[in-house]
Design a protein around this motif. Structure first.
Motif, PDB file in Angstrom:
ATOM      1  N   MET A 206      25.237 -20.282  41.110  1.00 36.46           N
ATOM      2  CA  MET A 206      25.748 -20.048  42.456  1.00 36.46           C
ATOM      3  C   MET A 206      25.896 -21.351  43.246  1.00 36.46           C
ATOM      4  O   MET A 206      26.425 -21.340  44.356  1.00 36.46           O
ATOM      5  CB  MET A 206      24.841 -19.079  43.212  1.00 36.46           C
ATOM      6  CG  MET A 206      24.957 -17.642  42.717  1.00 36.46           C
ATOM      7  SD  MET A 206      26.537 -16.867  43.152  1.00 36.46           S
ATOM      8  CE  MET A 206      26.186 -16.419  44.859  1.00 36.46           C
ATOM      9  N   MET A 207      25.420 -22.461  42.700  1.00 40.16           N
ATOM     10  CA  MET A 207      25.713 -23.741  43.327  1.00 40.16           C
ATOM     11  C   MET A 207      27.030 -24.320  42.823  1.00 40.16           C
ATOM     12  O   MET A 207      27.431 -25.409  43.232  1.00 40.16           O
ATOM     13  CB  MET A 207      24.561 -24.706  43.091  1.00 40.16           C
ATOM     14  CG  MET A 207      23.322 -24.282  43.886  1.00 40.16           C
ATOM     15  SD  MET A 207      21.924 -25.358  43.621  1.00 40.16           S
ATOM     16  CE  MET A 207      21.018 -25.053  45.163  1.00 40.16           C
TER      17      MET A 207
ATOM     18  N   ILE B 269      22.341 -21.151  50.063  1.00 39.30           N
ATOM     19  CA  ILE B 269      23.695 -21.558  49.699  1.00 39.30           C
ATOM     20  C   ILE B 269      24.491 -22.049  50.896  1.00 39.30           C
ATOM     21  O   ILE B 269      25.370 -22.883  50.746  1.00 39.30           O
ATOM     22  CB  ILE B 269      24.463 -20.453  48.930  1.00 39.30           C
ATOM     23  CG1 ILE B 269      24.586 -19.181  49.736  1.00 39.30           C
ATOM     24  CG2 ILE B 269      23.842 -20.177  47.595  1.00 39.30           C
ATOM     25  CD1 ILE B 269      25.511 -18.172  49.070  1.00 39.30           C
TER      26      ILE B 269
ATOM     27  N   TRP C 299      23.651 -25.675  51.117  1.00 34.49           N
ATOM     28  CA  TRP C 299      24.262 -26.343  49.966  1.00 34.49           C
ATOM     29  C   TRP C 299      25.767 -26.535  50.179  1.00 34.49           C
ATOM     30  O   TRP C 299      26.328 -27.585  49.856  1.00 34.49           O
ATOM     31  CB  TRP C 299      24.013 -25.502  48.712  1.00 34.49           C
ATOM     32  CG  TRP C 299      24.604 -26.064  47.452  1.00 34.49           C
ATOM     33  CD1 TRP C 299      25.685 -25.596  46.775  1.00 34.49           C
ATOM     34  CD2 TRP C 299      24.123 -27.203  46.725  1.00 34.49           C
ATOM     35  NE1 TRP C 299      25.919 -26.359  45.666  1.00 34.49           N
ATOM     36  CE2 TRP C 299      24.979 -27.347  45.610  1.00 34.49           C
ATOM     37  CE3 TRP C 299      23.077 -28.097  46.892  1.00 34.49           C
ATOM     38  CZ2 TRP C 299      24.802 -28.373  44.675  1.00 34.49           C
ATOM     39  CZ3 TRP C 299      22.901 -29.105  45.961  1.00 34.49           C
ATOM     40  CH2 TRP C 299      23.758 -29.239  44.872  1.00 34.49           C
ATOM     41  N   ASP C 300      26.410 -25.505  50.723  1.00 32.70           N
ATOM     42  CA  ASP C 300      27.864 -25.546  50.895  1.00 32.70           C
ATOM     43  C   ASP C 300      28.299 -26.565  51.945  1.00 32.70           C
ATOM     44  O   ASP C 300      29.488 -26.873  52.049  1.00 32.70           O
ATOM     45  CB  ASP C 300      28.398 -24.152  51.272  1.00 32.70           C
ATOM     46  CG  ASP C 300      28.347 -23.185  50.095  1.00 32.70           C
ATOM     47  OD1 ASP C 300      28.128 -23.647  48.966  1.00 32.70           O
ATOM     48  OD2 ASP C 300      28.525 -21.972  50.325  1.00 32.70           O
ATOM     49  N   ARG C 301      27.363 -27.056  52.739  1.00 33.80           N
ATOM     50  CA  ARG C 301      27.704 -28.097  53.712  1.00 33.80           C
ATOM     51  C   ARG C 301      27.301 -29.486  53.243  1.00 33.80           C
ATOM     52  O   ARG C 301      27.372 -30.445  54.004  1.00 33.80           O
ATOM     53  CB  ARG C 301      27.045 -27.778  55.065  1.00 33.80           C
ATOM     54  CG  ARG C 301      27.605 -26.516  55.712  1.00 33.80           C
ATOM     55  CD  ARG C 301      27.275 -26.427  57.198  1.00 33.80           C
ATOM     56  NE  ARG C 301      25.850 -26.293  57.445  1.00 33.80           N
ATOM     57  CZ  ARG C 301      25.176 -25.119  57.391  1.00 33.80           C
ATOM     58  NH1 ARG C 301      25.803 -24.023  57.087  1.00 33.80           N
ATOM     59  NH2 ARG C 301      23.897 -25.085  57.658  1.00 33.80           N
TER      60      ARG C 301
ATOM     61  N   LEU D 197      23.518 -14.842  52.903  1.00 36.53           N
ATOM     62  CA  LEU D 197      23.450 -14.053  51.680  1.00 36.53           C
ATOM     63  C   LEU D 197      22.115 -14.308  50.991  1.00 36.53           C
ATOM     64  O   LEU D 197      21.653 -15.452  50.908  1.00 36.53           O
ATOM     65  CB  LEU D 197      24.604 -14.436  50.741  1.00 36.53           C
ATOM     66  CG  LEU D 197      26.020 -14.083  51.225  1.00 36.53           C
ATOM     67  CD1 LEU D 197      27.055 -14.609  50.234  1.00 36.53           C
ATOM     68  CD2 LEU D 197      26.172 -12.567  51.388  1.00 36.53           C
TER      69      LEU D 197
ATOM     70  N   PRO E 149      31.923 -32.034  52.392  1.00 34.96           N
ATOM     71  CA  PRO E 149      31.670 -30.903  51.503  1.00 34.96           C
ATOM     72  C   PRO E 149      32.961 -30.492  50.814  1.00 34.96           C
ATOM     73  O   PRO E 149      34.043 -30.608  51.378  1.00 34.96           O
ATOM     74  CB  PRO E 149      31.207 -29.796  52.461  1.00 34.96           C
ATOM     75  CG  PRO E 149      30.701 -30.496  53.670  1.00 34.96           C
ATOM     76  CD  PRO E 149      31.541 -31.734  53.788  1.00 34.96           C
TER      77      PRO E 149
ATOM     78  N   THR F 226      33.390 -23.653  46.821  1.00 38.96           N
ATOM     79  CA  THR F 226      32.001 -23.754  46.365  1.00 38.96           C
ATOM     80  C   THR F 226      31.875 -23.890  44.858  1.00 38.96           C
ATOM     81  O   THR F 226      30.818 -24.257  44.356  1.00 38.96           O
ATOM     82  CB  THR F 226      31.210 -22.522  46.833  1.00 38.96           C
ATOM     83  OG1 THR F 226      31.873 -21.347  46.354  1.00 38.96           O
ATOM     84  CG2 THR F 226      31.155 -22.473  48.350  1.00 38.96           C
TER      85      THR F 226
ATOM     86  N   GLU G  41      31.826 -21.918  42.066  1.00 39.15           N
ATOM     87  CA  GLU G  41      31.257 -21.088  40.991  1.00 39.15           C
ATOM     88  C   GLU G  41      32.274 -20.203  40.282  1.00 39.15           C
ATOM     89  O   GLU G  41      31.938 -19.593  39.259  1.00 39.15           O
ATOM     90  CB  GLU G  41      30.064 -20.272  41.511  1.00 39.15           C
ATOM     91  CG  GLU G  41      30.406 -19.071  42.366  1.00 39.15           C
ATOM     92  CD  GLU G  41      30.545 -19.443  43.844  1.00 39.15           C
ATOM     93  OE1 GLU G  41      30.783 -20.630  44.159  1.00 39.15           O
ATOM     94  OE2 GLU G  41      30.428 -18.539  44.679  1.00 39.15           O
TER      95      GLU G  41
ATOM     96  N   GLN H 216      31.559 -12.328  39.637  1.00 40.32           N
ATOM     97  CA  GLN H 216      31.416 -13.687  40.159  1.00 40.32           C
ATOM     98  C   GLN H 216      32.627 -14.056  41.024  1.00 40.32           C
ATOM     99  O   GLN H 216      32.497 -14.791  41.999  1.00 40.32           O
ATOM    100  CB  GLN H 216      31.251 -14.685  38.995  1.00 40.32           C
ATOM    101  CG  GLN H 216      30.980 -16.114  39.440  1.00 40.32           C
ATOM    102  CD  GLN H 216      29.709 -16.692  38.837  1.00 40.32           C
ATOM    103  OE1 GLN H 216      28.801 -15.965  38.448  1.00 40.32           O
ATOM    104  NE2 GLN H 216      29.632 -17.995  38.746  1.00 40.32           N
TER     105      GLN H 216
ATOM    106  N   ARG I 226      31.724 -15.255  49.732  1.00 38.66           N
ATOM    107  CA  ARG I 226      30.941 -16.424  50.113  1.00 38.66           C
ATOM    108  C   ARG I 226      31.810 -17.515  50.725  1.00 38.66           C
ATOM    109  O   ARG I 226      31.434 -18.161  51.697  1.00 38.66           O
ATOM    110  CB  ARG I 226      30.228 -16.957  48.880  1.00 38.66           C
ATOM    111  CG  ARG I 226      29.436 -18.214  49.133  1.00 38.66           C
ATOM    112  CD  ARG I 226      29.426 -19.064  47.899  1.00 38.66           C
ATOM    113  NE  ARG I 226      28.502 -20.163  47.957  1.00 38.66           N
ATOM    114  CZ  ARG I 226      27.933 -20.696  46.888  1.00 38.66           C
ATOM    115  NH1 ARG I 226      28.162 -20.156  45.710  1.00 38.66           N
ATOM    116  NH2 ARG I 226      27.158 -21.738  47.010  1.00 38.66           N
TER     117      ARG I 226
ATOM    118  N   ARG J  49      31.748 -19.067  54.423  1.00 41.55           N
ATOM    119  CA  ARG J  49      31.614 -20.517  54.606  1.00 41.55           C
ATOM    120  C   ARG J  49      32.692 -21.042  55.557  1.00 41.55           C
ATOM    121  O   ARG J  49      32.410 -21.816  56.482  1.00 41.55           O
ATOM    122  CB  ARG J  49      31.732 -21.208  53.240  1.00 41.55           C
ATOM    123  CG  ARG J  49      31.462 -22.691  53.232  1.00 41.55           C
ATOM    124  CD  ARG J  49      31.693 -23.256  51.838  1.00 41.55           C
ATOM    125  NE  ARG J  49      33.006 -22.931  51.310  1.00 41.55           N
ATOM    126  CZ  ARG J  49      34.138 -23.522  51.675  1.00 41.55           C
ATOM    127  NH1 ARG J  49      34.127 -24.495  52.558  1.00 41.55           N
ATOM    128  NH2 ARG J  49      35.288 -23.138  51.142  1.00 41.55           N
TER     129      ARG J  49
ATOM    130  N   SER K 267      25.891  -6.940  53.762  1.00 44.79           N
ATOM    131  CA  SER K 267      26.781  -7.040  52.607  1.00 44.79           C
ATOM    132  C   SER K 267      26.263  -6.137  51.510  1.00 44.79           C
ATOM    133  O   SER K 267      25.097  -5.731  51.522  1.00 44.79           O
ATOM    134  CB  SER K 267      26.904  -8.482  52.118  1.00 44.79           C
ATOM    135  OG  SER K 267      25.693  -8.918  51.550  1.00 44.79           O
TER     136      SER K 267
END
Lengths: 421, 421
Positions: free
Chosen positions: A237-238, A285, A288-290, A360, B124, B128, B130, B195, B202, B206, B217
């Protein structure tokens, strides 16, 4: 009928649909035979598919080792930890026998119980029915025994507790929820169809009603590991590939060295088995997303697109650890950093709704098999927990350790026979 | 690149992998071309597959109606309801435009943002990551607007609130959790690869950071409805087929009559749109599993194996309602019992761990589209809530209603343009 089931499971060949063995008189059987002859090879939806794997097929349940460890990783997971409620050893043994018979049937693609849906029974059906019509979907069911099962005064197993079945130490940064940790028993259900995995856990829980209760459970929507080196490592998920150098399910030398417990390791009943560490790793997340891409890549020690180690071109190129930051995840997790420790990883991504703060509740349900946690997970996790910059973005919120017995040899064998005999 | 994306989405033809459009120089583009040319038809793992559906393909994003309603139901769901945090109408409009552009790209199988992973950005990444390497997987993204968005003093929309966008009445037996109910906006992400669906929600969250926050969710692991009459109706967690006589996605007369809002219905901005009711229905599956088969079948008004209505042989045989108990689910939900009311159902099974009492937190995430809830969900649910014996085994724990705008026509259009213009 039982014999027919057996043959199918053992050969791993033509996979009947779950519907075909229900035996609704002659028409049902004829339909079944047609379905069995016309089994269609199914292909998963991602590029990460194991080449030529038939995701509708059955994986043999019987063998020296339990299926679901070295087996090619399936797409979906349902995992449950159980508390044993009965205090009666004989009742627990009978449950393990009943579970084994049900697991055999489900792995082969059949309903639990031979009379399921045969007529208008006045009793609850033997099977809950929601997997009726679905293929075996490579279902594997893998059982484990937690440390608490061996406690003194419970089932007389204290003398059989292996030295490696310890309470895992507290690692820096752990934030464990007891309601998501531990358990007397666990069952890992992996399948390419999630309904098949969920059905299997639910039916084992149903069979165990009054004797065991689900302590916690986890749905994994997508695999993050591969035991087939020819396949691409799935992304977590990263957004990164992690665990590229996982132990291959076909590498018997590595499996014998790092995964399977040997007779000489101590507890004889566990020979051919393994140890399973389960950790629920929540990812922050949104944070992480930033984080800038360059920083993300430095933290992992890989590039995000291809997954190549720092300075290399391809995912599977040999990593040059000194080119990475001393705190890079790949470097800290590498066997060279941990006295050669290697784990067979079988983790899954999860997303369990929202945490009440608009974030999430998502991350990695980490599953790793090894011959001994003292030379496996513990040193690796000590390295990671102390120095990994990833810790700013993750939190371990659940933890459990299980001794995973060897495989069920044949129709007379059952899960845990060597332990309880 | 944008033009290429468009062509792919519109033709619904050869599906590039998400990797192919990332543009890592010449090698990347060559690889991408090969991948696009070699797109493989993927097949889902259950017998319930829609015949010949290519689960790796892209579903066109643009059209008169939003995709994800009449579209053939995909295997997996990630659904999110959002609270709008910004008070600035222009900022909300810009977000809807940004979301639309991102949704177009993701539905076509591409990463969000054209420069994603092109180099070592100091910012960033746009995406993301994934879902990199995964196919479009029939992803559809469907937006809806909740009643609270139209509240006075928020965005000046109170005059545009349609009469049918009301607060749903309290039904007998409702046990709603406010933390799982309502929402200013919703996005339904359906795809054959979970996924891909999770990635889409996600990334929209974001993009909306600071302007919107996820309120609740829901992951749906397996579809329970079909909009393709040739396919078998999937089974719900009670093991039954339910919703056999669902509106078919190809039945334009029924869609016009029961699903699509017409210009004459009132709110002009909603013409070509629909209303979505979302209900989280927890099942007491442990109790259900102890109910005799005959009783289960009487409660539904169908047999469990085939799914045929009482006294009939096949699932799709015309039901004879008077042969059923007056409280049978099929009878109570039938249009003849509810002044002809019909819903287009798109629900998914869920399993969200355990409830702390040793029971699986599992059930049905009910999603239904209709032209007007006052002649759709409300009368049907009133029938069911008053008399359905199923109520002993289920509980509605979450609820939301959304007005679902018409489709995005082209690259200049955006989600909600008619509402905000």
């Amino acid at each position: 009928m039982a014999e027919e089931t057996q043959v199918t499971a053992e050969t791993g060949g033509r996979a009947p649909s779950r519907r075909s063995l229900l035996g609704w008189g002659g028409a049902g059987l004829a339909l079944g035979a047609a379905a069995a002859g016309g089994a269609v090879a199914a292909v998963r939806t991602g590029d990460q598919a194991v080449p030529a794997a038939d995701s509708g097929a059955a994986i043999p349940f019987h063998g020296t080792h339990q299926a679901g460890i070295a087996s090619a990783v399936q797409d979906r997971l349902h995992f449950a930890a159980f508390d044993v409620k009965t205090k009666d050893r004989a009742e627990l043994v009978q449950l393990l026998k009943d579970w084994t018979r049900a697991a055999e049937r489900m792995a082969a693609g059949h309903a639990v119980g031979e009379g399921a849906f045969g007529g208008l029974e006045e009793a609850p059906p033997d099977d809950t029915g929601e997997a009726l019509g679905l293929k075996p979907s490579r279902l594997t069911l893998t059982i484990g025994f937690g440390p608490s099962l061996f406690a003194k005064g419970r089932f007389g197993l204290e003398g059989k507790r292996p030295g490696a079945l310890l309470e895992l130490p507290a690692f820096p940064g752990d934030n464990l929820d007891p309601a998501r940790s531990g358990g007397d028993l666990c069952v890992q259900a992996c399948a390419d169809d999630p309904q098949v995995a969920v059905h299997a856990i639910r039916n084992l829980a149903r069979i165990g009603f009054g004797k065991v209760a689900v302590r916690w459970s986890q749905l994994g929507f997508g695999k993050t590991s591969s035991t087939t080196p020819e396949a691409q490592t799935p992304r977590n998920m990263m957004g990164f590939k992690d665990g590229t150098r996982n132990i291959a399910g076909t590498d018997n030398a590595a499996l014998d060295r790092h995964v399977w417990v040997a007779s000489k390791d101590g507890a004889g009943w566990l020979a051919g088995g393994s140890y399973l560490v389960a950790r629920r790793i929540r990812m922050n997340i949104e944070t992480w997303d930033r984080t800038p891409l360059k920083e993300q890549e430095d933290i992992f020690g890989r590039d995000k697109g291809e997954g190549a180690p720092v300075g290399k071109a391809k995912e599977r190129d040999e990593p040059f650890l000194k080119a990475m930051l001393p705190t890079a995840h790949v470097r800290l997790a590498h066997p060279d950093t941990n006295d050669g420790a290697k784990l067979l990883r079988r983790g899954y991504s999860f997303t369990d709704g929202t945490d009440g703060l608009g974030r999430l509740d998502a991350g990695l349900f980490f599953l790793a098999y090894q011959r001994d946690v003292r030379t496996g997970f513990i040193p690796v996790q000590n390295s990671l927990a102390r120095a990994d910059v990833l810790n700013e973005y993750i939190q371990h919120v659940g933890s459990a350790l299980f001794a995973v017995p060897p495989g069920v040899r044949d129709k007379d064998d059952w899960w845990g026979r060597a332990l309880f005999s």
